[in-house]
Design a protein around this motif. Sequence first.
Motif, short mmCIF file in Angstrom:
data_model
loop_
_atom_site.label_atom_id
_atom_site.label_comp_id
_atom_site.label_asym_id
_atom_site.label_seq_id
_atom_site.Cartn_x
_atom_site.Cartn_y
_atom_site.Cartn_z
N ASP A 67 2.64 2.83 8.18
CA ASP A 67 1.34 2.96 7.55
C ASP A 67 0.96 1.57 7.05
OD1 ASP A 67 -0.93 3.95 6.39
OD2 ASP A 67 0.08 5.12 4.85
N VAL A 68 -0.27 1.15 7.32
CA VAL A 68 -0.72 -0.18 6.89
C VAL A 68 -2.03 -0.05 6.11
CG1 VAL A 68 0.38 -1.38 8.82
CG2 VAL A 68 -1.98 -0.60 9.06
N ALA A 69 -2.32 -1.09 5.37
CA ALA A 69 -3.57 -1.16 4.61
C ALA A 69 -4.47 -2.23 5.22
CB ALA A 69 -3.28 -1.48 3.15
N ARG A 70 -5.75 -2.09 4.99
CA ARG A 70 -6.75 -3.09 5.38
C ARG A 70 -7.25 -3.77 4.11
NH1 ARG A 70 -5.83 -3.38 10.72
NH2 ARG A 70 -5.85 -1.33 11.65
N LEU A 71 -7.79 -4.94 4.27
CA LEU A 71 -8.29 -5.70 3.12
C LEU A 71 -9.27 -4.92 2.26
CD1 LEU A 71 -8.82 -9.19 4.79
CD2 LEU A 71 -7.08 -8.58 3.09
N GLU A 72 -10.09 -4.10 2.90
CA GLU A 72 -11.16 -3.39 2.18
C GLU A 72 -10.73 -2.07 1.55
OE1 GLU A 72 -11.31 -2.24 6.53
OE2 GLU A 72 -11.15 -4.14 5.47
N ASP A 73 -9.48 -1.63 1.76
CA ASP A 73 -9.01 -0.37 1.19
C ASP A 73 -9.01 -0.45 -0.34
OD1 ASP A 73 -8.63 0.53 3.76
OD2 ASP A 73 -6.44 0.40 3.70
N LEU B 85 3.00 -1.27 1.16
CA LEU B 85 2.12 -1.15 2.33
C LEU B 85 1.79 -2.56 2.81
CD1 LEU B 85 -0.57 1.50 1.28
CD2 LEU B 85 0.94 1.63 3.26
N PRO B 86 2.08 -2.85 4.08
CA PRO B 86 1.65 -4.14 4.60
C PRO B 86 0.13 -4.15 4.75
CG PRO B 86 2.85 -2.90 6.29
CD PRO B 86 2.83 -2.07 5.05
N VAL B 87 -0.49 -5.27 4.43
CA VAL B 87 -1.94 -5.42 4.61
C VAL B 87 -2.13 -6.26 5.87
CG1 VAL B 87 -4.09 -6.25 3.60
CG2 VAL B 87 -2.27 -5.34 2.10
N VAL B 88 -2.93 -5.73 6.80
CA VAL B 88 -3.11 -6.39 8.09
C VAL B 88 -4.58 -6.65 8.38
CG1 VAL B 88 -1.00 -5.36 9.04
CG2 VAL B 88 -3.19 -4.20 9.37
#
Length: 156
Positions: free
Chosen positions: A107-113, A130-133
């Motif tokens: 499961d990954v995160a985005r900058l805008e989450d 959570l890695p941010v990609v």
Amino acid sequence: MTATGRTAADIMTREVVSVAQDDDVQTVAKRLLESGHHNLPVVDKDGKVVGMIGERDLIDANRQIHLPTVLSLLDSVIPISGWREYEEELRKATAVTALQLATPKPDVARLEDGVEDLADRILKRNLHTLPVVDVDGRLLGVVSRSDILRALIQES
């Protein structure tokens, strides 16, 4: 306490300790212990997140494999418990590289989450990190439970 309006980009840790997909398991264990983190992102040569590896994975890799209980009936073998668990234990016990041992497709995160969404995902899925990609899946940072707690406290 809320962190309304704040995003992963605002709270993430940008200096990330990660491991390469081809690193051997001993190197991964050493890096994990030295970092003080519970989990580390596994990245390919382009910096894309291909897995997450943690303390539990390393502990599992060093446990004895438990054969599943089976029932033999009419020349058939019927598993009573856990072929899937057995396959997972076998995968970890025979892993040589970080990629082989890691949990794939994390499961990954985005900058805008948003922070609330990140907190919800981390708690519901019992994750530490959570890695941010970016849009190409390249590692930009990580959001940990500590990052979320810090953001929530700063808002109060």
